[in-house]
Design a protein around this motif. Structure first.
Motif, PDB file in Angstrom:
ATOM      1  N   GLY A   1     -12.057  -2.233 -19.985  1.00 47.86           N
ATOM      2  CA  GLY A   1     -10.808  -2.881 -19.588  1.00 47.86           C
ATOM      3  C   GLY A   1     -10.891  -3.350 -18.163  1.00 47.86           C
ATOM      4  O   GLY A   1     -11.906  -3.923 -17.768  1.00 47.86           O
ATOM      5  N   PRO A   2      -9.886  -3.071 -17.315  1.00 48.17           N
ATOM      6  CA  PRO A   2      -8.724  -2.218 -17.553  1.00 48.17           C
ATOM      7  C   PRO A   2      -7.612  -2.907 -18.340  1.00 48.17           C
ATOM      8  O   PRO A   2      -7.819  -3.997 -18.882  1.00 48.17           O
ATOM      9  N   HIS A   3      -6.433  -2.287 -18.353  1.00 52.12           N
ATOM     10  CA  HIS A   3      -5.288  -2.786 -19.101  1.00 52.12           C
ATOM     11  C   HIS A   3      -4.884  -4.181 -18.637  1.00 52.12           C
ATOM     12  O   HIS A   3      -5.019  -4.545 -17.471  1.00 52.12           O
ATOM     13  N   LYS A   4      -4.356  -4.945 -19.590  1.00 50.58           N
ATOM     14  CA  LYS A   4      -3.778  -6.269 -19.333  1.00 50.58           C
ATOM     15  C   LYS A   4      -4.805  -7.281 -18.833  1.00 50.58           C
ATOM     16  O   LYS A   4      -4.501  -8.166 -18.051  1.00 50.58           O
ATOM     17  N   THR A   5      -6.049  -7.144 -19.307  1.00 51.41           N
ATOM     18  CA  THR A   5      -7.096  -8.096 -18.918  1.00 51.41           C
ATOM     19  C   THR A   5      -7.753  -8.749 -20.132  1.00 51.41           C
ATOM     20  O   THR A   5      -8.919  -9.127 -20.085  1.00 51.41           O
TER      21      THR A   5
ATOM     22  N   GLU B   1      -9.405  -0.032 -23.064  1.00 47.87           N
ATOM     23  CA  GLU B   1      -8.932  -0.077 -21.688  1.00 47.87           C
ATOM     24  C   GLU B   1      -8.667   1.310 -21.121  1.00 47.87           C
ATOM     25  O   GLU B   1      -8.603   1.486 -19.894  1.00 47.87           O
ATOM     26  N   PHE B   2      -8.557   2.313 -21.988  1.00 54.97           N
ATOM     27  CA  PHE B   2      -8.282   3.657 -21.500  1.00 54.97           C
ATOM     28  C   PHE B   2      -9.506   4.323 -20.875  1.00 54.97           C
ATOM     29  O   PHE B   2      -9.379   5.358 -20.218  1.00 54.97           O
TER      30      PHE B   2
ATOM     31  N   VAL C   1     -21.966  -1.371 -18.791  1.00 53.04           N
ATOM     32  CA  VAL C   1     -20.525  -1.311 -18.583  1.00 53.04           C
ATOM     33  C   VAL C   1     -19.987  -2.708 -18.290  1.00 53.04           C
ATOM     34  O   VAL C   1     -20.516  -3.419 -17.425  1.00 53.04           O
ATOM     35  N   LEU C   2     -18.941  -3.081 -19.009  1.00 57.48           N
ATOM     36  CA  LEU C   2     -18.312  -4.395 -18.811  1.00 57.48           C
ATOM     37  C   LEU C   2     -16.875  -4.196 -18.355  1.00 57.48           C
ATOM     38  O   LEU C   2     -16.100  -3.461 -18.981  1.00 57.48           O
ATOM     39  N   VAL C   3     -16.515  -4.849 -17.252  1.00 56.22           N
ATOM     40  CA  VAL C   3     -15.168  -4.772 -16.700  1.00 56.22           C
ATOM     41  C   VAL C   3     -14.562  -6.173 -16.704  1.00 56.22           C
ATOM     42  O   VAL C   3     -15.171  -7.121 -16.191  1.00 56.22           O
ATOM     43  N   THR C   4     -13.392  -6.318 -17.302  1.00 54.72           N
ATOM     44  CA  THR C   4     -12.676  -7.598 -17.284  1.00 54.72           C
ATOM     45  C   THR C   4     -11.535  -7.511 -16.282  1.00 54.72           C
ATOM     46  O   THR C   4     -10.824  -6.510 -16.228  1.00 54.72           O
ATOM     47  N   LEU C   5     -11.354  -8.562 -15.484  1.00 55.62           N
ATOM     48  CA  LEU C   5     -10.374  -8.542 -14.408  1.00 55.62           C
ATOM     49  C   LEU C   5      -9.454  -9.755 -14.452  1.00 55.62           C
ATOM     50  O   LEU C   5      -9.878 -10.844 -14.830  1.00 55.62           O
TER      51      LEU C   5
END
Length: 396
Positions: A28-32, A106-107, A131-135
């Motif tokens: 995640g995180p949330h809302k991305t 996202e958790f 690890v993949l992070v969306t922003l």
């Protein structure tokens, strides 16, 4: 026959795919854009193996497994996740063998420390994990995250919530999870310390490119273009300002009368709110949740600092980090009209709660009481009714 499309020398839109056999952990995180990705992967799960990719989960979002892995509590009133949920997901991942697999929740961004993140990476496959992070910009995240907190029982209005999150140190109340998730530079640094910068990719979501995030996932996984398609999900839509305010005031009554949290989960969040979101679509006349100018500017300044620190971590960045410090234009800053709940929306919310209650048959077996209903104080009556409803739900 399976084909291996995840080769280092094949690039799509300038994006080098991950090596075959990678275990991609999307945190995640949330809302991305997480729900969009999870829905598209789950819908295409039967076609992915032909391209050497597996989505190892029996549901769109393995939320309970992620919460258990991070030792985080469930949503208000929901059953507590156990290690059994996490072990089951690990078994599904291990069953993919040498193929590329994707785990998305996202958790995972709620992992509090390096030790928790390290354990998750090690159990998922160690060096095979990427690890993949969306922003997205904070200015886009804040209103969405606030109404999501309201859906989990928050009673604070948006203005006060912004004051607490942006102006009142240590910025942890009423939602300490917000900055654990959305102080994106620290989030990325935490996972870099565990996996190393070469095994972390950051994707900056550009909301102007509606299908851009799906295309990026396809390129990273070596999938044919347009294999992943957006899946409509009304249950995940954001609430309007009027809907959120209705729910926030309901939260005040619910908490004030000390009703059981499980009742909130069943009748409110998964009853009234879920049915309202599924049955009603916001109209152009509905007032959206808007962020005041001062908060937009503070968020942009924080975003600029985060972008600079992320750029110095050595991770692969896909997209423009400058978007994290963008300030929305005036056309999205100002709201017109009063947040009024439409009668049909209120009716659908009420029906959702009644339908959830009706799912548990009511049997009048209690002995007659000395006092009549009209002689009982309303606060006491609400508490008794709440506990009786919960008892019947549990019995069922």
């Amino acid at each position: 026959m399976e084909t291996d499309c995840t080769r280092d020398d094949a690039r799509v839109n300038g994006i080098a795919p991950l090596p075959a056999g990678t275990r991609l952990l999307h945190i995640g995180p949330h809302k991305t854009g997480t729900t969009s990705i999870q829905g598209a992967l789950f819908a295409a799960r039967d076609r992915l193996p032909a391209h050497g990719v597996v989505f190892p989960a029996h549901t769109r979002h393995p939320m309970e497994a992620a919460l258990a892995a991070c030792a985080r509590p469930a949503m208000l009133g929901d059953p507590v996740p156990t290690d059994r949920h996490w072990r089951k997901l690990l078994e599904q991942v291990n069953a993919t063998g040498g193929r590329t697999s994707v785990v998305s929740s996202e958790f995972f961004a709620d992992a509090e420390d390096d030790a928790t993140a390290a354990r998750i990476v090690e159990q998922l496959g160690g060096d095979r994990v990427h690890v993949l992070v969306t922003l997205r910009p904070l200015a886009k995240i804040m209103p969405s995250q606030w109404q999501q907190y309201v859906q989990n029982g928050l009673r604070m209005d948006y203005g006060n919530w912004l004051e607490h999150m942006l102006r009142k140190a240590p910025y942890e109340q009423p939602n300490p999870s917000f900055w654990r998730r959305h102080r994106h530079d620290r989030l990325i640094e935490r996972w870099v310390r565990v996996a190393g910068p070469e095994r972390v990719t950051v994707v900056v979501v550009d909301d102007r490119d509606k299908g851009g995030l799906l295309r990026t996932f396809e390129a990273l996984l070596g999938l044919p273009e347009n294999l992943l398609q957006a899946v409509p999900d009304t249950a995940n839509r954001s609430l309007t300002l009027a809907e959120t305010e209705m729910l926030r005031n309901l939260n005040k009554e619910f908490r004030g009368n000390e009703l059981p949290a499980e009742l909130y989960s069943r009748l409110v969040r998964n009853g009234a709110v879920m049915h309202m979101k599924n049955a009603c679509s916001p109209s152009p006349e509905d007032v959206k949740i808007t962020t005041p100018v001062w908060a937009l500017e503070v968020a942009a300044a924080i975003g600029a600092g985060m972008a600079e620190r992320i750029g110095g971590t050595g991770v692969r960045v896909i997209g423009d980090l400058a978007l994290l410090s963008a300030v929305p234009g005036p056309q999205v800053r100002e709201a017109t009209g009063e947040p009024r709940i439409a009668p049909e929306v209120a009716a659908q919310a009420l029906y959702g709660a009644l339908a959830a209650a009706a799912a548990a048959p009511v049997r009048h077996t209690d002995p007659a009481k000395a006092r009549t209903v009209h002689q009982t104080p309303s606060k006491e009556l609400v508490k008794v009714l709440g506990h009786r409803c919960l008892k019947r739900l549990r019995r069922r």
